[in-house]
Design a protein around this motif. Structure first.
Motif, PDB file in Angstrom:
ATOM      1  N   ALA A  49       3.306 -11.205   3.866  1.00  6.54           N
ATOM      2  CA  ALA A  49       3.002  -9.805   3.570  1.00  6.54           C
ATOM      3  C   ALA A  49       3.698  -8.857   4.547  1.00  6.54           C
ATOM      4  CB  ALA A  49       1.495  -9.583   3.611  1.00  6.54           C
ATOM      5  N   GLY A  50       4.009  -9.373   5.752  1.00  5.44           N
ATOM      6  CA  GLY A  50       4.614  -8.500   6.754  1.00  5.44           C
ATOM      7  C   GLY A  50       3.587  -7.938   7.708  1.00  5.44           C
ATOM      8  N   VAL A  51       2.374  -8.491   7.683  1.00  3.45           N
ATOM      9  CA  VAL A  51       1.335  -8.054   8.611  1.00  3.45           C
ATOM     10  C   VAL A  51       1.600  -8.650   9.985  1.00  3.45           C
ATOM     11  CG1 VAL A  51      -1.122  -8.169   9.109  1.00  3.45           C
ATOM     12  CG2 VAL A  51      -0.358  -7.803   6.777  1.00  3.45           C
ATOM     13  N   LEU A  52       2.071  -9.901  10.002  1.00  3.53           N
ATOM     14  CA  LEU A  52       2.453 -10.544  11.260  1.00  3.53           C
ATOM     15  C   LEU A  52       3.975 -10.649  11.316  1.00  3.53           C
ATOM     16  CD1 LEU A  52      -0.116 -13.500  11.361  1.00  3.53           C
ATOM     17  CD2 LEU A  52      -0.224 -11.376  12.643  1.00  3.53           C
ATOM     18  N   ARG A  53       4.506 -10.617  12.525  1.00  2.00           N
ATOM     19  CA  ARG A  53       5.954 -10.776  12.702  1.00  2.00           C
ATOM     20  C   ARG A  53       6.254 -12.165  13.243  1.00  2.00           C
ATOM     21  NH1 ARG A  53       9.583  -6.385  14.861  1.00  2.00           N
ATOM     22  NH2 ARG A  53       9.637  -7.789  16.628  1.00  2.00           N
ATOM     23  N   VAL A  66       4.099  -4.227  -1.285  1.00  2.00           N
ATOM     24  CA  VAL A  66       3.332  -5.441  -1.044  1.00  2.00           C
ATOM     25  C   VAL A  66       1.855  -5.113  -1.199  1.00  2.00           C
ATOM     26  CG1 VAL A  66       2.746  -7.226   0.636  1.00  2.00           C
ATOM     27  CG2 VAL A  66       5.063  -6.289   0.571  1.00  2.00           C
ATOM     28  N   TRP A  68      -1.755  -6.621  -0.362  1.00  2.00           N
ATOM     29  CA  TRP A  68      -2.354  -7.696   0.448  1.00  2.00           C
ATOM     30  C   TRP A  68      -3.864  -7.625   0.302  1.00  2.00           C
ATOM     31  CZ3 TRP A  68      -3.997  -7.037   6.070  1.00  2.00           C
ATOM     32  CH2 TRP A  68      -4.446  -8.256   6.606  1.00  2.00           C
ATOM     33  N   PRO A  70      -6.863  -9.063   2.050  1.00  2.00           N
ATOM     34  CA  PRO A  70      -7.216  -9.856   3.228  1.00  2.00           C
ATOM     35  C   PRO A  70      -8.375 -10.794   2.925  1.00  2.00           C
ATOM     36  CG  PRO A  70      -7.907  -7.576   3.504  1.00  2.00           C
ATOM     37  CD  PRO A  70      -7.158  -7.642   2.225  1.00  2.00           C
ATOM     38  N   ARG A  72     -11.117 -11.272   4.562  1.00  2.00           N
ATOM     39  CA  ARG A  72     -12.376 -10.521   4.614  1.00  2.00           C
ATOM     40  C   ARG A  72     -12.043  -9.044   4.499  1.00  2.00           C
ATOM     41  NH1 ARG A  72     -12.760 -13.468   9.005  1.00  2.00           N
ATOM     42  NH2 ARG A  72     -13.692 -15.503   8.710  1.00  2.00           N
ATOM     43  N   PRO A  74     -12.295  -5.262   5.230  1.00  2.00           N
ATOM     44  CA  PRO A  74     -12.843  -4.539   6.385  1.00  2.00           C
ATOM     45  C   PRO A  74     -13.879  -3.508   5.937  1.00  2.00           C
ATOM     46  CG  PRO A  74     -10.645  -3.745   5.888  1.00  2.00           C
ATOM     47  CD  PRO A  74     -10.902  -4.891   4.952  1.00  2.00           C
ATOM     48  N   ARG A  92      -1.248   5.336  -0.403  1.00  2.00           N
ATOM     49  CA  ARG A  92      -0.226   4.466  -0.972  1.00  2.00           C
ATOM     50  C   ARG A  92       0.645   5.178  -1.993  1.00  2.00           C
ATOM     51  NH1 ARG A  92      -1.694  -1.374  -2.515  1.00  2.00           N
ATOM     52  NH2 ARG A  92       0.536  -1.380  -2.171  1.00  2.00           N
TER      53      ARG A  92
ATOM     54  N   PRO B  67     -11.064  -0.540  11.538  1.00  2.00           N
ATOM     55  CA  PRO B  67     -10.985  -1.986  11.781  1.00  2.00           C
ATOM     56  C   PRO B  67      -9.524  -2.458  11.782  1.00  2.00           C
ATOM     57  CG  PRO B  67     -12.565  -1.486  10.032  1.00  2.00           C
ATOM     58  CD  PRO B  67     -11.859  -0.212  10.347  1.00  2.00           C
ATOM     59  N   VAL B  69      -8.046  -4.919  10.389  1.00  2.00           N
ATOM     60  CA  VAL B  69      -7.499  -5.271   9.077  1.00  2.00           C
ATOM     61  C   VAL B  69      -7.145  -4.008   8.281  1.00  2.00           C
ATOM     62  CG1 VAL B  69      -8.044  -6.365   6.877  1.00  2.00           C
ATOM     63  CG2 VAL B  69      -8.681  -7.482   9.004  1.00  2.00           C
ATOM     64  N   GLN B  70      -7.978  -2.982   8.402  1.00  2.00           N
ATOM     65  CA  GLN B  70      -7.675  -1.732   7.699  1.00  2.00           C
ATOM     66  C   GLN B  70      -6.396  -1.089   8.259  1.00  2.00           C
ATOM     67  OE1 GLN B  70      -8.872  -0.419   4.965  1.00  2.00           O
ATOM     68  NE2 GLN B  70      -7.423   1.256   5.138  1.00  2.00           N
ATOM     69  N   ARG B  72      -3.924  -2.692   9.426  1.00  3.41           N
ATOM     70  CA  ARG B  72      -2.796  -3.470   8.884  1.00  3.41           C
ATOM     71  C   ARG B  72      -2.541  -3.115   7.429  1.00  3.41           C
ATOM     72  NH1 ARG B  72      -5.356  -8.297  12.148  1.00  3.41           N
ATOM     73  NH2 ARG B  72      -4.552  -7.615  14.153  1.00  3.41           N
ATOM     74  N   LEU B  73      -3.614  -2.842   6.684  1.00  3.45           N
ATOM     75  CA  LEU B  73      -3.425  -2.409   5.292  1.00  3.45           C
ATOM     76  C   LEU B  73      -2.666  -1.084   5.265  1.00  3.45           C
ATOM     77  CD1 LEU B  73      -6.909  -3.247   3.726  1.00  3.45           C
ATOM     78  CD2 LEU B  73      -4.718  -4.254   3.093  1.00  3.45           C
ATOM     79  N   ARG B  75      -0.648  -0.027   7.525  1.00  6.64           N
ATOM     80  CA  ARG B  75       0.713  -0.303   7.977  1.00  6.64           C
ATOM     81  C   ARG B  75       1.567  -0.838   6.829  1.00  6.64           C
ATOM     82  NH1 ARG B  75       2.901  -1.914  13.401  1.00  6.64           N
ATOM     83  NH2 ARG B  75       4.290  -3.662  13.067  1.00  6.64           N
ATOM     84  N   LEU B  76       0.960  -1.705   5.998  1.00  2.97           N
ATOM     85  CA  LEU B  76       1.698  -2.214   4.840  1.00  2.97           C
ATOM     86  C   LEU B  76       1.985  -1.092   3.842  1.00  2.97           C
ATOM     87  CD1 LEU B  76       0.195  -5.630   3.741  1.00  2.97           C
ATOM     88  CD2 LEU B  76       2.254  -5.168   5.041  1.00  2.97           C
ATOM     89  N   SER B  77       1.038  -0.147   3.746  1.00  2.00           N
ATOM     90  CA  SER B  77       1.171   0.905   2.746  1.00  2.00           C
ATOM     91  C   SER B  77       2.251   1.912   3.100  1.00  2.00           C
ATOM     92  CB  SER B  77      -0.158   1.646   2.577  1.00  2.00           C
ATOM     93  OG  SER B  77      -1.182   0.748   2.255  1.00  2.00           O
ATOM     94  N   VAL B  78       2.311   2.321   4.359  1.00  2.00           N
ATOM     95  CA  VAL B  78       3.225   3.413   4.715  1.00  2.00           C
ATOM     96  C   VAL B  78       4.339   2.983   5.662  1.00  2.00           C
ATOM     97  CG1 VAL B  78       1.433   5.151   4.345  1.00  2.00           C
ATOM     98  CG2 VAL B  78       1.789   4.238   6.627  1.00  2.00           C
ATOM     99  N   SER B 226       0.554  -5.406  15.179  1.00  4.00           N
ATOM    100  CA  SER B 226       0.128  -4.711  13.978  1.00  4.00           C
ATOM    101  C   SER B 226      -1.368  -4.421  14.070  1.00  4.00           C
ATOM    102  CB  SER B 226       0.438  -5.536  12.757  1.00  4.00           C
ATOM    103  OG  SER B 226      -0.130  -6.812  12.870  1.00  4.00           O
TER     104      SER B 226
END
Lengths: 246, 226
Positions: A49-53, A66, A68, A70, A72, A74, A92, B67, B69-70, B72-73, B75-78, B226
């Motif tokens: 997904a590009g969350v981790l490098r 993308v 994603w 997760p 869980r 949040p 988005r 959070p 995870v949010q 990171r979401l 970050r993926l979006s923009v 991230s």
């Protein structure tokens, strides 16, 4: 999209979680990632997904959009489900109406006014799913999507996966419970001891799809309490359920 | 990106995490203006210096509200750059609101001596606050969980840096340029005579240089985090 000699570890002194992963995700492919708990499925998905490098190597030609989901969701955020999805839609840059469409499709209508923290695990998971689909994804990454979902929602996932792949997108799904039977034609990847093994789809699953017959739409009213069961029964009988409304 | 800025501000304000720094601001204003009137430049100079650690803390709290995870979401979006920038902009909006409130407050308590040069005093006060806000945000961002990853390290970075800003900012400090010119600005404004243009130019340049380094560091650290 390609993984090129990807190595990953969570901290400089930690051991490698993934070693030398080289693999290709074709356009329109569905890939199920299998492995024990803690094998690195989630890590691989987050790299995709590009969350981790990657620590070493690279992930190349990742699609621009993308989605994603997760593992869980949040839920610790002071928004209602509808407020959250509308905010994510504007973050988005989703098309107008995308939120309503997915709320209806994922049977979230009665939960729109509920605060995220008060949602059940499965419902929160559906909000996570809706969020990922607000913009049609070129790559959809589903981390244990069946976890906590009820029987109706479970049957939705193969439909959604099929829609994404038929639009030319790729889908990566992780699974440790063997729900993969629901995704015929999927390619299986398995992770063990930090190494990825790829294999071709089983020949039986790759069989040609049944010839599509002409379809008609039948509107059916059922008692609210039996809605779940009716949807499951109709799907089990091979019909496509297009939506549920009040 | 503005949608993400709004989402973060809403999450911060609605979740109640904005309350502790707000109370801290009110206590500070009470201490600053409770004791009688002083010239505008002097009062505002101290106000900006006193607000610096609170604004850094506010920035850290704001960035830590979401959070992981949010984040990171988002970050993926923009994209990584816009995600990091949106957090900084959200902190900037709230910090500027706090500064406006802090500059308006003394007028309610008659905390400003209106017999002295008022126009130039207010202008210098605005400058002092504008010189304090960006370094405070940069410090808060560097102390945020996304960068430090652990609560203890984040709090340590914030507290140690806030103390160093005061200690290294004192007259006769051996390395004043290591910290932003928060104390130097307060001192320059404390003078009964308005500070010369050269001093102000130096302060602006100093703050800008410090912020450039600090924000570049934040951007570099956030590339892989991230």
């Amino acid at each position: 999209m390609r993984f090129e000699q990807v190595w990953f570890r969570y901290a400089r002194r930690a051991g490698w979680t993934l070693r030398e992963v080289t693999a290709t995700v074709e356009q329109g492919a569905t890939i199920v990632v299998l492995g024990r708990n803690g094998a690195g499925k989630s890590t691989l998905l987050q790299l995709a997904a590009g969350v981790l490098r990657p620590g070493r190597g690279a992930v190349r030609d990742r699609p621009a959009v993308v989605g994603w989901v997760p593992e869980r969701f949040p839920a610790d955020q002071p928004f209602t489900a509808a407020d959250y999805l509308h905010r994510m839609a504007s973050v988005r840059g989703a098309a107008p109406g995308a939120v309503d469409r997915w709320v209806e499709r994922l049977l979230l209508t009665e939960h729109t006014g509920t605060r995220l923290a008060d949602l059940s695990k499965g419902t929160a998971q559906k909000v996570g799913l809706a969020q990922a689909l607000l913009v049609p994804p070129g790559l959809l990454v589903l981390d244990e999507p069946w976890e906590g979902l009820d029987s109706v929602a479970r049957t939705l996932i193969p439909d959604i996966v099929a829609e994404v792949t038929s639009a030319g997108g790729s889908v990566l799904v992780s699974d440790h419970r063997g729900e993969i039977t629901a995704l015929p034609g999927a390619i299986h990847w398995s992770i063990a001891e930090g190494t990825l093994h790829t294999s071709a789809p089983p020949p039986s699953a790759a069989a040609t799809p049944v010839e599509e017959e002409d379809e008609v739409v039948v509107e059916v009213a059922v008692r609210r309490s039996e809605a779940d069961r009716a949807v499951v029964a109709l799907r089990a009988a091979g019909h496509r359920v297009l939506g549920v409304r009040e | 990106m503005s949608a993400l800025v709004r989402m973060r501000i809403a999450g911060f304000v609605r979740g109640g995490r904005a309350l502790p720094p707000l109370i801290a601001v009110l206590v500070e204003l009470g201490i600053l203006y409770g004791g009688g009137a002083s010239p505008a430049a002097v009062a505002y100079g101290y106000s900006a210096a006193a607000l610096f650690p609170v604004l850094a803390w506010l920035t850290k709290l704001l960035l830590d509200t979401e959070p992981d995870v949010q984040r990171r979401l988002a970050r993926l979006s923009v994209g990584p750059a816009r995600e990091a920038t949106a957090g900084v902009l959200a902190a900037l909006v709230l910090s500027l609101l706090v500064c406006v409130a802090a500059m308006a407050a003394p007028w309610l308590f008659h905390g400003i001596d209106t017999r002295t040069a008022l126009g130039s005093g207010i202008a210098l006060g605005v400058l002092a606050h504008l010189l304090a806000v960006p370094p405070a945000i940069a410090l808060g961002a560097l102390a945020s969980r996304a960068v430090t990853r652990s609560v203890r390290l984040g709090v340590t970075v914030l507290v140690v840096a806030a103390v160093l800003v005061v200690v290294l900012g004192l007259t006769g400090s051996f390395a004043p340029w290591l910290v932003p010119p928060v104390m130097a600005t307060a001192r320059a404004l404390n003078d009964p005579a308005a500070p010369p243009a050269a001093t102000l130019a130096l302060l602006v340049f100093w703050a800008a240089a410090w912020c450039t380094v600090a924000f570049a560091g934040y951007g570099w650290l956030r590339r892989a985090r991230s």
